[in-house]
Scaffold this active site. Structure first.
Site, PDB file in Angstrom:
ATOM      1  N   LYS A 193      11.768  -8.923   0.122  1.00 35.96           N
ATOM      2  CA  LYS A 193      12.318  -8.589  -1.199  1.00 35.96           C
ATOM      3  C   LYS A 193      12.881  -7.171  -1.175  1.00 35.96           C
ATOM      4  CE  LYS A 193      10.659  -6.713  -4.883  1.00 35.96           C
ATOM      5  NZ  LYS A 193      11.848  -5.924  -5.235  1.00 35.96           N
ATOM      6  N   GLY A 245       7.642   2.486  -0.450  1.00 43.28           N
ATOM      7  CA  GLY A 245       7.988   2.829  -1.821  1.00 43.28           C
ATOM      8  C   GLY A 245       7.070   3.923  -2.330  1.00 43.28           C
ATOM      9  N   SER A 246       6.870   3.925  -3.625  1.00 41.91           N
ATOM     10  CA  SER A 246       6.143   5.034  -4.243  1.00 41.91           C
ATOM     11  C   SER A 246       4.633   4.884  -4.048  1.00 41.91           C
ATOM     12  CB  SER A 246       6.466   5.086  -5.730  1.00 41.91           C
ATOM     13  OG  SER A 246       6.092   3.874  -6.331  1.00 41.91           O
ATOM     14  N   THR A 247       3.947   5.999  -4.111  1.00 39.71           N
ATOM     15  CA  THR A 247       2.490   5.998  -3.934  1.00 39.71           C
ATOM     16  C   THR A 247       1.813   5.224  -5.060  1.00 39.71           C
ATOM     17  OG1 THR A 247       2.586   8.020  -2.666  1.00 39.71           O
ATOM     18  CG2 THR A 247       0.494   7.545  -3.733  1.00 39.71           C
ATOM     19  N   GLY A 250       2.104   1.678  -4.256  1.00 36.77           N
ATOM     20  CA  GLY A 250       1.255   1.445  -3.081  1.00 36.77           C
ATOM     21  C   GLY A 250      -0.195   1.215  -3.478  1.00 36.77           C
ATOM     22  N   GLU A 267       4.113   2.603   3.570  1.00 40.04           N
ATOM     23  CA  GLU A 267       4.867   3.839   3.848  1.00 40.04           C
ATOM     24  C   GLU A 267       5.222   4.417   2.491  1.00 40.04           C
ATOM     25  OE1 GLU A 267       5.368   5.137   6.741  1.00 40.04           O
ATOM     26  OE2 GLU A 267       4.677   3.440   7.932  1.00 40.04           O
ATOM     27  N   CYS A 301      12.223   9.888   2.567  1.00 40.04           N
ATOM     28  CA  CYS A 301      10.777  10.158   2.439  1.00 40.04           C
ATOM     29  C   CYS A 301      10.359  11.379   3.240  1.00 40.04           C
ATOM     30  CB  CYS A 301       9.974   8.938   2.841  1.00 40.04           C
ATOM     31  SG  CYS A 301      10.558   8.196   4.361  1.00 40.04           S
ATOM     32  N   GLU A 401       6.541  14.812  -5.096  1.00 39.83           N
ATOM     33  CA  GLU A 401       7.734  14.391  -4.367  1.00 39.83           C
ATOM     34  C   GLU A 401       8.950  14.539  -5.290  1.00 39.83           C
ATOM     35  OE1 GLU A 401       7.867  10.193  -3.409  1.00 39.83           O
ATOM     36  OE2 GLU A 401       8.554  10.841  -1.447  1.00 39.83           O
TER      37      GLU A 401
END
Ligand code: NAD
Length: 498
Positions: A193, A245-247, A250, A267, A301, A401
């Protein structure tokens, strides 16, 4: 016309955006069953590019079933390692053949300058498939020294099974390749996706994979947003999720994967520090810092996003950096000579801007930039390359970030002090040290707590180089030999000898 040209020509006839608004399930292109769609936007103009299908639960079920069937099929499950390698290599050749077309599509959808899209995204994707093509015939097991006279043991690396791959919008084609190449080299099947902001090159890649000859159901592509991703994460038929993607997302994936104890690779975000030592060669290192922070408009990133400059070099660093940032050519990714394109979306621009505005409100100064760009660029999501001074460690811009072309610059006076400040971060993805003293470079690299440290360089992405982070930057490694572990399980077989 040789085979490669023939396959390429066939595929180019179908290369139109209007034909990309479907899911690819079990070897078929299928329209959205519910009719639900979302819109792909050109970030350089704010204009609609296409409406894409939003996958629902029934479509995820169908994609998972197709992947499961393919996993056990003679066509894929029974394919020999060297044949898998040849298929991956053929795909790499086809990506090269279509490089310019893929680059234009990526630039249109993601915003990145077309040169980056060609040389980093498309060429990088081909390089990943070639690198892992070589691994298909090198997935060896072991014969461990068990203390038994009546039996021996051998181990094998076997595929994890059906892998759910969820990618972000910053490098859609390249990150799809980071995941697909090791997943397929090790014999898994896939439900992929792409991010809802940037689905087009993934869909086009799927067409190219069909032309390369991947058996039906080996790779299935579904499009949609976070709710589609959540359906994949919670699906009992998916054995592993690999997510970039984003933490925050995650963390939700770790919770969502608990149902069937999926394998999970993550990641996530980063807050890469750049440490400019008293003996750094600024003539060489400042342009490298700027090239990094403005690459893909900072939406990388591993992008440097906090700068610790030795107090003796601070003014020179700021002056040299500001001069380069102020002269960058900014425009649509598809326009000739563009060095930096737009941010990927208005939503993301607002996030970058709120971090910068928060720092300015708290007393920082913008030496260059500090807001969105207007004039002929007003309709797109363009943000000015920005250098901030007067930044305090406690400000969000120094801790969170940014994912934009923003340089928060701080000073330091002592090596121990700067190492403590750099390591005091929730993230641990990467960092760069700039010094002409080799001993200092190695010493600091050893003590920086991150998955990757670079001395006098910023580049580090190579198919052979493991990439991933510590702490909230994620779990596991992509690329290199290490990624093979993420897509295989170890199976032990005992053989009785008496
Ligand atoms: P995001 O987390 O919002 O979305 C990433 C993907 O996850 C998209 O495909 C999205 O549709 C999907 N998603 C969203 N919610 C979900 C959910 N609840 N369950 C399952 N899937 C869901 O991130 P983004 O905004 O697309 O990407 C930017 C972020 O990605 C940045 O934080 C950046 O640091 C990170 N990133 C990290 C790396 C790395 O290698 N470490 C690389 C690129 C991007």
């Amino acid at each position: 016309m040789d085979l490669l040209e023939e396959l390429g020509a066939k595929s180019q006839q179908r290369a139109n955006i209007g034909g990309l608004n479907r899911h690819h399930i079990g070897g078929q292109w299928v329209e959205s069953a519910s009719g639900a769609v979302f819109t792909a936007i050109n970030p350089a103009t704010g204009e609609r590019i296409a409406d894409l299908a939003e996958a629902n639960a029934a479509e995820i079920d169908a994609a998972v079933d197709a992947a499961r069937t393919a996993l056990e099929s003679p066509a894929w499950g029974g394919m020999l390692p060297n044949q898998r390698g040849e298929l991956l290599w053929r795909l790499a050749d086809l990506i090269d053949f279509h490089r310019d077309e893929l680059a234009r599509l990526e630039s249109l959808d993601q915003g990145q300058p077309v040169g980056i899209a060609a040389n980093m995204s498309a060429a990088g994707a081909a390089a990943h498939f070639r690198y892992y093509a070589g691994w298909t015939t090198k997935l060896d097991g072991r014969v461990p020294s068990v203390s038994r006279a009546d039996a021996m043991l051998y181990t094998q690396r076997i595929p994890v099974g059906v892998c759910g791959l969820i990618t972000p919008w910053n490098f859609p084609l390249l990150i799809a390749a980071w995941k697909l190449a090791p997943a397929l080299a090790t014999g898994n099947t896939v439900v992929l996706k792409p991010a809802e902001q940037t689905s087009l090159t993934t869909l086009r890649l799927m067409e190219i994979m069909e032309d390369a000859g991947f058996p039906r159901g080996v790779v299935n592509v579904v499009t949609g947003g976070g709710s589609t991703g959540r359906l994949m994460v919670e699906h009992p038929g998916i054995d592993k999720v690999s997510f970039t993607g984003s933490t925050a997302v995650g963390r939700s994936i770790v919770r969502g994967a608990a149902g069937n104890l999926k394998r999970v690779s993550l990641e996530l975000g980063g807050k890469a520090a750049s440490i400019v030592c008293q003996d750094a060669d600024l003539e060489k290192s400042v342009p490298k810092n700027i090239a990094n922070v403005t690459n893909n408009s900072g939406q990388v990133c591993g992008a440097l996003s906090r700068f610790y400059v030795h107090e003796s070099r601070y003014e020179e660093f700021v002056e040299r950096s500001a001069a380069i940032l102020g002269g960058l050519k900014i425009g649509p990714g598809l326009a000739a000579g563009t060095q930096m394109g737009p941010l990927n979306s208005e939503e993301h621009l607002n996030r970058v801007d709120s971090l910068v505005a928060g720092a300015l409100d708290a007393g920082a100064q913008a030496v260059v930039g500090g807001g969105r760009l207007g004039g002929s660029l007003a309709a797109g999501s363009f943000y000015a390359p920005t250098l901030l001074t007067g930044v305090e460690e406690s400000m969000d811009v120094a801790r969170e970030e940014i994912f934009g072309p923003v340089m928060p610059v701080m000073t330091y006076s002592d090596e121990e002090e700067v190492l403590a400040r750099v390591n005091d971060s929730e993230y641990g993805l990467s960092a760069s040290v700039w010094t002409e003293n080799l001993g200092r470079g190695h010493r600091m690299a050893q003590r920086i707590s991150a998955g990757a440290v670079r001395v006098n360089t910023v580049s580090g992405l190579d198919p052979a180089a493991p990439w991933g982070g510590l702490r909230s930057s994620g779990w596991g490694r992509e690329m290199g030999e290490e990624a093979l572990e993420a897509y295989t399980e170890v199976k032990a077989t005992w053989i009785g000898l008496d």
